[in-house]
Design an enzyme around this catalytic site. Structure first.
Site, short mmCIF file in Angstrom:
data_model
loop_
_atom_site.label_atom_id
_atom_site.label_comp_id
_atom_site.label_asym_id
_atom_site.label_seq_id
_atom_site.Cartn_x
_atom_site.Cartn_y
_atom_site.Cartn_z
N LEU A 77 -17.62 -53.42 -12.88
CA LEU A 77 -18.94 -53.29 -12.30
C LEU A 77 -19.30 -51.81 -12.42
CD1 LEU A 77 -20.81 -55.43 -11.07
CD2 LEU A 77 -20.10 -54.69 -8.82
N ASP A 78 -20.33 -51.51 -13.20
CA ASP A 78 -20.69 -50.11 -13.42
C ASP A 78 -20.93 -49.37 -12.11
OD1 ASP A 78 -20.63 -50.59 -16.13
OD2 ASP A 78 -22.80 -50.83 -16.33
N ARG A 79 -20.68 -48.08 -12.15
CA ARG A 79 -20.85 -47.27 -10.94
C ARG A 79 -22.25 -47.42 -10.31
NH1 ARG A 79 -19.24 -40.88 -10.32
NH2 ARG A 79 -19.80 -40.67 -8.13
#
Length: 269
Positions: free
Chosen positions: A70-72
């Site tokens: 899950l991207d930052r």
């Protein structure tokens, strides 16, 4: 003469972001990850203090294993396993595309019709981990289902236009490429608001200054899979954070419209 001055003011303590447990049993735990929080430590983030994996471990009292990315800047459902065996089983599900993921996104422009985008993407290599890679980036198959939920137009100039238009979308990645949703929405000329890597810089700046909220408007809202131990169907759902409601109100979306769109979102396809 010593002119140094001692100060009694100590540096402010950095406040830990808030994570919420959405689901937990003896094998799994799913949390709501806030935007801006990294999943785990990396070389590039060696100066960061807080990570979702460590915070979840401390919260549930046992070691946890990440099973997907899950991207930052993306918020929402993040799943961990409580053992390496269960983690492996979950990773197999993700790699076999047996896990359904649904996202909520706020994008530039109105969208009147949904569809499925089948648009291959060049592999994005990590600047550090893949620095010595001998092979050039591969072209990878990438497929995303997209569906408009709500459209808005506000009487505020944006760039060369006299009004500003936005759309709330449901996105379902049918493959798992790095930044797939962000890159696919950019390809459709409906970039996700707040995406500094693949979005519209001018629109991001306008949105940030006009609405007073700085984030990427992408939420991992629902994750559906087969429980790796019990074999039952499991769906984990989260709600948009309060700042989403702030934007919904500013865009003129009424509660009944939002309830209808959320019901569609949670139901999946």
């Amino acid at each position: 003469m010593n002119c140094s001055v001692e100060s009694d003011v100590l540096p402010a303590e950095e406040t830990a972001p808030l994570i919420r447990v959405l689901y937990e049993d003896e094998y799994l735990v799913a949390i709501h990850k806030p935007a801006g929080l990294l999943v785990h430590k990396t070389y590039l983030a060696r100066h960061e203090k807080f990570f979702a994996m460590q915070m979840t471990r401390d919260l549930v009292g046992c070691h946890v294993y990440p099973v997907h990315r899950l991207d930052r800047p993306t918020s929402g459902v993040l799943l961990f396993a409580k053992s390496s065996t269960v983690a492996h089983q979950l990773c197999v599900q993700f790699e076999s595309r047996l896990v359904s993921k649904y996202y909520l996104a706020l994008v530039r422009g109105n969208m009147l019709q949904g569809g499925v985008l089948d648009y291959p993407l060049k592999e994005e290599l990590d600047e550090v981990a893949d620095k010595m890679a001998s092979q050039p980036p591969r072209i990878q198959a990438a497929v995303t289902r997209y569906e408009p939920l709500l459209n808005a137009e506000i009487p505020v100039p944006s760039g060369r236009y006299q009004t500003s238009r936005f759309a709330l979308l449901r996105l379902q990645p049918l493959t798992g490429r790095k930044h797939q949703l962000r890159r696919h929405m950019d390809h459709l000329r409906h970039p996700i608001i707040g995406d500094t890597a693949h979005g519209d810089g001018k629109q991001n700046r306008f949105f940030r200054e006009y609405f007073g909220v700085n984030r990427m408007w992408l939420l991992a809202q629902k994750l559906s899979l087969i429980h790796p131990v019990t074999g039952t169907e499991l769906s984990v759902v989260t709600e948009p954070e309060p700042e989403w409601q702030q934007i919904f109100t500013a865009l003129g979306w009424e509660d009944d419209e939002l309830c209808s769109s959320r019901s569609l979102m949670v139901a999946g396809t």
